[in-house]
Design a protein around this motif. Sequence first.
Motif, PDB file in Angstrom:
ATOM      1  N   LEU A 189       0.824  -1.210   0.000  1.00  0.00           N
ATOM      2  CA  LEU A 189       0.000   0.000   0.000  1.00  0.00           C
ATOM      3  C   LEU A 189       0.859   1.260   0.000  1.00  0.00           C
ATOM      4  O   LEU A 189       0.571   2.221  -0.731  1.00  0.00           O
ATOM      5  N   VAL A 190       1.924   1.262   0.787  1.00  0.00           N
ATOM      6  CA  VAL A 190       2.818   2.422   0.820  1.00  0.00           C
ATOM      7  C   VAL A 190       3.504   2.587  -0.533  1.00  0.00           C
ATOM      8  O   VAL A 190       3.621   3.702  -1.060  1.00  0.00           O
ATOM      9  N   LYS A 191       3.937   1.494  -1.114  1.00  0.00           N
ATOM     10  CA  LYS A 191       4.598   1.570  -2.426  1.00  0.00           C
ATOM     11  C   LYS A 191       3.631   2.041  -3.505  1.00  0.00           C
ATOM     12  O   LYS A 191       4.036   2.765  -4.430  1.00  0.00           O
ATOM     13  N   GLN A 192       2.365   1.673  -3.415  1.00  0.00           N
ATOM     14  CA  GLN A 192       1.368   2.147  -4.377  1.00  0.00           C
ATOM     15  C   GLN A 192       1.202   3.660  -4.268  1.00  0.00           C
ATOM     16  O   GLN A 192       1.145   4.357  -5.286  1.00  0.00           O
ATOM     17  N   GLN A 193       1.137   4.165  -3.038  1.00  0.00           N
ATOM     18  CA  GLN A 193       1.015   5.607  -2.849  1.00  0.00           C
ATOM     19  C   GLN A 193       2.268   6.325  -3.333  1.00  0.00           C
ATOM     20  O   GLN A 193       2.190   7.376  -3.966  1.00  0.00           O
ATOM     21  N   GLN A 194       3.411   5.748  -3.060  1.00  0.00           N
ATOM     22  CA  GLN A 194       4.669   6.334  -3.521  1.00  0.00           C
ATOM     23  C   GLN A 194       4.703   6.364  -5.049  1.00  0.00           C
ATOM     24  O   GLN A 194       5.103   7.357  -5.645  1.00  0.00           O
ATOM     25  N   ALA A 195       4.292   5.281  -5.677  1.00  0.00           N
ATOM     26  CA  ALA A 195       4.308   5.200  -7.139  1.00  0.00           C
ATOM     27  C   ALA A 195       3.385   6.250  -7.757  1.00  0.00           C
ATOM     28  O   ALA A 195       3.735   6.865  -8.769  1.00  0.00           O
ATOM     29  N   ALA A 196       2.222   6.466  -7.149  1.00  0.00           N
ATOM     30  CA  ALA A 196       1.294   7.475  -7.673  1.00  0.00           C
ATOM     31  C   ALA A 196       1.909   8.869  -7.581  1.00  0.00           C
ATOM     32  O   ALA A 196       1.833   9.652  -8.535  1.00  0.00           O
ATOM     33  N   GLY A 197       2.528   9.182  -6.446  1.00  0.00           N
ATOM     34  CA  GLY A 197       3.178  10.478  -6.289  1.00  0.00           C
ATOM     35  C   GLY A 197       4.352  10.645  -7.232  1.00  0.00           C
ATOM     36  O   GLY A 197       4.538  11.704  -7.827  1.00  0.00           O
ATOM     37  N   LEU A 198       5.136   9.593  -7.376  1.00  0.00           N
ATOM     38  CA  LEU A 198       6.294   9.637  -8.266  1.00  0.00           C
ATOM     39  C   LEU A 198       5.856   9.813  -9.721  1.00  0.00           C
ATOM     40  O   LEU A 198       6.456  10.592 -10.464  1.00  0.00           O
TER      41      LEU A 198
END
Length: 155
Positions: A112-121
């Motif tokens: 979940l954290v990586k998904q949020q990071q990917a969206a921001g990136l």
Amino acid sequence: MSDEDKQGNVGMRRSLKILLAVSLGLNMLVIGAVGGMMYHGGPTGGAIGARAASFGPFTRALSHQDRRQIGQAMRDELGGFRENLPKVRAGFTALKEALSADVYDSVLVHRLVKQQQAAGLKRYQVGQRLLLERLDEMSQKERQTFAERLGRRHR
């Protein structure tokens, strides 16, 4: 190790998890504020001005028209802030539930954290690409004006 010692360690881990969630929430608020500013066309389009944006001096040095065009291109490519809000909220809800669960699922939280990071990136990368494309399209005079604005202190 006694049960109290084990509970103390678990409590510390849980507090760090909550701190991570709060930090992530603040990051998403910043992304939301920037997205809202871009959605509303820059400093004159809404309550959030370009100076409050986290894109920094490059965004502030763009002309109002350039900010509007880049913002529109971002919305065309990534969808508008309001379109993306349900997905962002769902991600936060899922993370909050995962962190609050009786049994901690490390794999789920990491995903979940990586998904949020990917969206921001992805949003950052699209914005950066659009900025570079605009710089490449500028005339020499436009680039000089941009460089002058970039060199000024915006306070």
